[in-house]
Design a protein around this motif. Structure first.
Motif, PDB file in Angstrom:
ATOM      1  N   VAL A 364       0.554  19.519   1.802  1.00 23.81           N
ATOM      2  CA  VAL A 364      -0.405  20.552   2.189  1.00 23.81           C
ATOM      3  C   VAL A 364      -0.680  21.505   1.026  1.00 23.81           C
ATOM      4  O   VAL A 364      -1.835  21.843   0.742  1.00 23.81           O
ATOM      5  N   VAL A 365       0.375  21.927   0.331  1.00 23.83           N
ATOM      6  CA  VAL A 365       0.203  22.829  -0.804  1.00 23.83           C
ATOM      7  C   VAL A 365      -0.604  22.151  -1.909  1.00 23.83           C
ATOM      8  O   VAL A 365      -1.504  22.763  -2.515  1.00 23.83           O
ATOM      9  N   MET A 366      -0.325  20.879  -2.169  1.00 28.22           N
ATOM     10  CA  MET A 366      -1.059  20.158  -3.208  1.00 28.22           C
ATOM     11  C   MET A 366      -2.536  20.055  -2.854  1.00 28.22           C
ATOM     12  O   MET A 366      -3.410  20.314  -3.692  1.00 28.22           O
ATOM     13  N   MET A 367      -2.860  19.676  -1.615  1.00 28.42           N
ATOM     14  CA  MET A 367      -4.252  19.543  -1.215  1.00 28.42           C
ATOM     15  C   MET A 367      -4.954  20.893  -1.243  1.00 28.42           C
ATOM     16  O   MET A 367      -6.117  20.999  -1.651  1.00 28.42           O
ATOM     17  N   GLY A 368      -4.254  21.944  -0.832  1.00 29.89           N
ATOM     18  CA  GLY A 368      -4.835  23.274  -0.891  1.00 29.89           C
ATOM     19  C   GLY A 368      -5.148  23.685  -2.314  1.00 29.89           C
ATOM     20  O   GLY A 368      -6.198  24.276  -2.595  1.00 29.89           O
ATOM     21  N   ALA A 369      -4.237  23.361  -3.240  1.00 30.40           N
ATOM     22  CA  ALA A 369      -4.445  23.712  -4.646  1.00 30.40           C
ATOM     23  C   ALA A 369      -5.619  22.938  -5.240  1.00 30.40           C
ATOM     24  O   ALA A 369      -6.416  23.498  -6.008  1.00 30.40           O
ATOM     25  N   VAL A 370      -5.728  21.657  -4.907  1.00 33.51           N
ATOM     26  CA  VAL A 370      -6.828  20.836  -5.430  1.00 33.51           C
ATOM     27  C   VAL A 370      -8.173  21.357  -4.936  1.00 33.51           C
ATOM     28  O   VAL A 370      -9.113  21.558  -5.725  1.00 33.51           O
ATOM     29  N   THR A 371      -8.307  21.558  -3.636  1.00 34.63           N
ATOM     30  CA  THR A 371      -9.587  22.006  -3.092  1.00 34.63           C
ATOM     31  C   THR A 371      -9.924  23.419  -3.554  1.00 34.63           C
ATOM     32  O   THR A 371     -11.077  23.715  -3.872  1.00 34.63           O
ATOM     33  N   ASP A 372      -8.919  24.282  -3.621  1.00 33.90           N
ATOM     34  CA  ASP A 372      -9.153  25.643  -4.077  1.00 33.90           C
ATOM     35  C   ASP A 372      -9.550  25.660  -5.548  1.00 33.90           C
ATOM     36  O   ASP A 372     -10.446  26.412  -5.960  1.00 33.90           O
ATOM     37  N   GLY A 373      -8.901  24.803  -6.339  1.00 33.83           N
ATOM     38  CA  GLY A 373      -9.235  24.722  -7.756  1.00 33.83           C
ATOM     39  C   GLY A 373     -10.654  24.227  -7.983  1.00 33.83           C
ATOM     40  O   GLY A 373     -11.398  24.788  -8.800  1.00 33.83           O
ATOM     41  N   LEU A 374     -11.059  23.176  -7.274  1.00 35.25           N
ATOM     42  CA  LEU A 374     -12.421  22.655  -7.416  1.00 35.25           C
ATOM     43  C   LEU A 374     -13.448  23.686  -6.983  1.00 35.25           C
ATOM     44  O   LEU A 374     -14.485  23.871  -7.636  1.00 35.25           O
ATOM     45  N   GLN A 375     -13.159  24.363  -5.869  1.00 32.09           N
ATOM     46  CA  GLN A 375     -14.086  25.385  -5.400  1.00 32.09           C
ATOM     47  C   GLN A 375     -14.228  26.498  -6.432  1.00 32.09           C
ATOM     48  O   GLN A 375     -15.333  26.975  -6.703  1.00 32.09           O
ATOM     49  N   GLY A 376     -13.116  26.880  -7.036  1.00 33.16           N
ATOM     50  CA  GLY A 376     -13.151  27.933  -8.041  1.00 33.16           C
ATOM     51  C   GLY A 376     -13.891  27.516  -9.297  1.00 33.16           C
ATOM     52  O   GLY A 376     -14.694  28.279  -9.849  1.00 33.16           O
ATOM     53  N   ILE A 377     -13.655  26.285  -9.752  1.00 33.53           N
ATOM     54  CA  ILE A 377     -14.294  25.801 -10.971  1.00 33.53           C
ATOM     55  C   ILE A 377     -15.814  25.736 -10.803  1.00 33.53           C
ATOM     56  O   ILE A 377     -16.583  26.144 -11.678  1.00 33.53           O
ATOM     57  N   PHE A 378     -16.267  25.221  -9.659  1.00 32.58           N
ATOM     58  CA  PHE A 378     -17.710  25.069  -9.457  1.00 32.58           C
ATOM     59  C   PHE A 378     -18.382  26.367  -9.026  1.00 32.58           C
ATOM     60  O   PHE A 378     -19.609  26.420  -8.923  1.00 32.58           O
ATOM     61  N   SER A 379     -17.591  27.398  -8.762  1.00 28.11           N
ATOM     62  CA  SER A 379     -18.177  28.702  -8.443  1.00 28.11           C
ATOM     63  C   SER A 379     -18.532  29.494  -9.691  1.00 28.11           C
ATOM     64  O   SER A 379     -19.251  30.492  -9.615  1.00 28.11           O
ATOM     65  N   GLN A 380     -18.014  29.052 -10.862  1.00 26.25           N
ATOM     66  CA  GLN A 380     -18.281  29.765 -12.107  1.00 26.25           C
ATOM     67  C   GLN A 380     -19.705  29.471 -12.584  1.00 26.25           C
ATOM     68  O   GLN A 380     -20.092  28.315 -12.747  1.00 26.25           O
ATOM     69  N   SER A 381     -20.478  30.524 -12.820  1.00 28.67           N
ATOM     70  CA  SER A 381     -21.876  30.345 -13.211  1.00 28.67           C
ATOM     71  C   SER A 381     -22.076  30.287 -14.724  1.00 28.67           C
ATOM     72  O   SER A 381     -23.158  29.936 -15.192  1.00 28.67           O
ATOM     73  N   ASP A 382     -21.036  30.616 -15.499  1.00 33.41           N
ATOM     74  CA  ASP A 382     -21.134  30.594 -16.952  1.00 33.41           C
ATOM     75  C   ASP A 382     -21.445  29.177 -17.449  1.00 33.41           C
ATOM     76  O   ASP A 382     -20.880  28.195 -16.958  1.00 33.41           O
ATOM     77  N   GLU A 383     -22.338  29.074 -18.434  1.00 36.09           N
ATOM     78  CA  GLU A 383     -22.749  27.761 -18.937  1.00 36.09           C
ATOM     79  C   GLU A 383     -21.583  26.985 -19.541  1.00 36.09           C
ATOM     80  O   GLU A 383     -21.560  25.754 -19.497  1.00 36.09           O
ATOM     81  N   ARG A 384     -20.610  27.697 -20.110  1.00 37.44           N
ATOM     82  CA  ARG A 384     -19.455  27.001 -20.687  1.00 37.44           C
ATOM     83  C   ARG A 384     -18.634  26.320 -19.598  1.00 37.44           C
ATOM     84  O   ARG A 384     -18.136  25.208 -19.778  1.00 37.44           O
ATOM     85  N   TRP A 385     -18.464  27.007 -18.464  1.00 36.94           N
ATOM     86  CA  TRP A 385     -17.765  26.387 -17.332  1.00 36.94           C
ATOM     87  C   TRP A 385     -18.553  25.185 -16.814  1.00 36.94           C
ATOM     88  O   TRP A 385     -17.975  24.153 -16.441  1.00 36.94           O
ATOM     89  N   GLN A 386     -19.856  25.337 -16.752  1.00 38.44           N
ATOM     90  CA  GLN A 386     -20.701  24.244 -16.277  1.00 38.44           C
ATOM     91  C   GLN A 386     -20.540  23.013 -17.153  1.00 38.44           C
ATOM     92  O   GLN A 386     -20.381  21.884 -16.664  1.00 38.44           O
TER      93      GLN A 386
END
Length: 427
Positions: A364-386
Motif C-alpha cells: 500500500v505504501v509503495m503504490m501510494g508513493a508511486v501514484t503520489d509521485g506521478l501526480q506531483g511530477i505531472f503537476s509541475q508546469s515548469d518547462e524543465r519538468w515537462q
C-alpha cells in the motif's frame, strides 16, 4: 403406531412445560433455540466486505455482514446504471473466480493493450502478450487488466453469499470476537476504534462517465497525462468488440466546475480536445459523477478485536487503477492470517492482527508513493519538468526487462520476479 404415540407424548410434554414460570422458560428454549455467536462482524457491504465474508465463511467462521436496509437490493433485479468501473489485475481475478463471483462478458472486458501519452511527446505502449506470451491454462488470452462493471460484480458477490449459510446479513453492527471495518474512506466506524485518518488532499476532482464511440475499442485502454496534473483515462467496456468506454478524468476543481456546467455536446467537445481522435468520436452515454481526490491512510489498521480493510484503511490516486486491487488483497491477506493462526490464539488477538497489517502495508505504501509521485511530477508546469518527465517516459519505453517487470507487477503476477532477470522468473 409408535410414531403417533411419540407425537402424542411430545405434545403432552409441551403442554406440561407451558404451565408455570419454569414451563414458560423451557417452552421458549424449545421453540426459540439460541443462535450461534458471531466470530466476525464485517461493517461494510461493498465489494471488499462481501469478498472477505465469503473467504472467512470458507474457513467455517460465523460472519455477520452489516448491510443497512437503505441499500439492500434484490439480486433478481437488473443492475442499476452506475458509471463506476474497476480495473482488476490477475490476482484479483483469481480470487473472485475462487469464490464463483467473477462476472460474465460483457460485464468484464480484457485490456490487452494500453497506450499512454505524456504532455510533450512522451509515449508508452504496454502489450499483455509481451509480458505473458502464453495464454493461461483455461485458454484465456493474456490481459494487462480487466475492466469490470461495478453493479455486475456486486450482484455476483450477492449471489454467492446466498449459498453461504455461514454468513448472515444484519442491519447494524453486532457483537463478535472481531470487528472488521470495510465501509470505505468515509467510514463512520473508524473513529470508534481510535484510528486516526491522515489525508493529503489533491487539488483535483475526478469526473466519471460512460461514453459511446463510433469505433470499436478492441480491448485497448488509453491514458493521457496533460498540463497541470490532469489525467484522462478511457477504459474499454462491453467486451472485446464493444464501443463503450468508461471515462475517468482527473482535473482541477476549478476546471471541473466549468466542465460540469457544459451541455453534453460541449462536454464531449472539451473531451475530444483533450484526447484527440485516438478513441474515435465520443458521445456521452450517462450522467456525470464526481468526487474529490486524496492520498489517505489510517495511522493504525488494527487493534484488540478490530481491523480496517480496503478504502477504510487507505486510498490512492486513481491514475494507476489499483484501488480495488489493494482492497481485495487486504481481504485475502486478513483471511490468510486468521486461517493460519495458532490454535490457541483468538481471532481478535492484536499480535495476530498486526501480522495482517505488516503484510499489507508495504504494498500500500509503495503504490501510494508511486501514484503520489506521478501526480506531483505531472503537476509541475515548469518547462524543465515537462522535458524531464517526457524524457523519462521515452527512456522507460526502451528499457526492455525493466518495463516487462513493471508490467507483470501491475498485472499481479510473480511478485518474486526481478527486473534483473527480465521479469521472467522468481528469484
Amino acid at each position: 403406531m409408535l410414531r403417533s404415540m411419540n407425537q402424542s407424548r411430545h405434545k403432552s410434554f409441551k403442554l406440561r412445560v407451558k404451565s408455570g414460570k419454569t414451563g414458560q422458560i423451557l417452552h421458549f428454549l424449545l421453540e426459540c433455540p439460541m443462535s450461534k455467536p458471531f466470530d466476525v462482524c464485517i461493517r461494510g457491504n461493498g465489494v471488499v466486505g462481501r469478498t472477505l465474508a465469503l473467504l472467512l465463511a470458507q474457513d467455517r467462521l460465523h460472519v455477520a455482514l452489516v448491510a443497512p436496509t437503505a441499500v439492500a437490493r434484490s439480486i433478481d433485479l437488473p443492475p442499476l446504471q452506475d458509471v463506476r468501473a474497476y480495473a482488476l489485475n490477475s490476482a484479483s481475478r483469481q480470487l473472485l473466480e475462487s469464490l464463483r463471483a467473477w462476472p460474465d462478458t460483457p460485464f468484464v472486458t480484457a485490456v490487452q493493450q494500453m497506450q499512454v501519452w505524456g504532455d510533450a511527446g512522451g509515449r508508452l505502449d504496454f502489450i499483455a502478450a509481451d509480458a505473458v506470451p502464453i495464454a493461461d491454462p483455461a485458454g484465456t488470452a493474456a490481459a494487462l487488466t480487466w475492466i469490470v462493471d461495478v453493479p455486475a460484480l456486486e450482484q455476483r458477490l450477492a449471489q454467492a453469499l446466498q449459498y453461504q449459510p455461514q454468513v448472515e446479513t444484519v442491519t447494524a453492527p453486532v457483537q463478535a470476537v472481531l470487528q472488521v471495518v470495510c465501509e470505505g474512506q468515509k467510514s463512520s466506524s473508524r473513529s470508534e476504534f481510535g484510528a486516526q485518518w491522515v489525508v493529503k488532499a489533491y487539488p483535483q476532482v475526478a469526473i466519471a462517465a460512460r461514453l459511446q464511440s463510433d469505433q470499436r475499442h478492441h480491448g485497448v485502454a488509453r491514458q493521457w497525462f496533460g498540463a497541470h496534473g490532469e489525467v484522462l483515462a478511457l477504459l474499454p467496456t462491453g467486451g472485446f468488440e464493444g464501443n463503450s468506454l468508461a471515462l475517468v478524468w482527473s482535473v482541477s476543481a476549478e476546471r471541473a466546475e466549468g466542465l460540469l456546467k457544459l451541455s453534453p455536446d460541449g462536454f464531449c467537445a472539451a473531451l475530444q480536445t483533450a484526447c484527440g481522435a485516438e478513441a474515435g468520436r465520443l458521445e456521452l452515454a450517462s450522467s456525470l459523477a464526481t468526487w474529490p481526490l486524496s492520498l489517505s491512510r489510517a495511522e493504525r489498521w488494527v487493534g484488540p478485536g478490530w481491523a480496517l480493510a480496503g478504502d477504510a484503511a487507505h486510498t490512492v490516486h486513481p491514475l494507476a487503477g489499483q484501488g480495488l486491487n489493494l482492497g481485495l488483497a487486504d481481504a485475502a491477506g486478513l483471511a490468510t492470517v486468521l486461517r493460519e493462526r495458532e490454535y490457541w490464539r483468538g481471532l481478535g488477538d492484536e499480535k495476530l492482527l498486526r501480522r495482517y497489517e505488516r503484510s499489507r502495508q508495504a504494498d500500500v505504501v509503495m503504490m501510494g508513493a508511486v501514484t503520489d509521485g506521478l501526480q506531483g511530477i505531472f503537476s509541475q508546469s515548469d518547462e524543465r519538468w515537462q522535458a524531464l518527465r517526457n524524457w523519462g517516459m521515452r527512456g522507460f519505453e526502451r528499457s526492455g526487462p525493466l518495463k516487462r517487470w513493471a508490467v507483470r507487477q501491475a498485472m499481479g503476477l510473480s511478485r518474486g520476479d526481478s527486473p534483473t532477470n527480465g521479469g521472467k522468473g522468481r528469484l
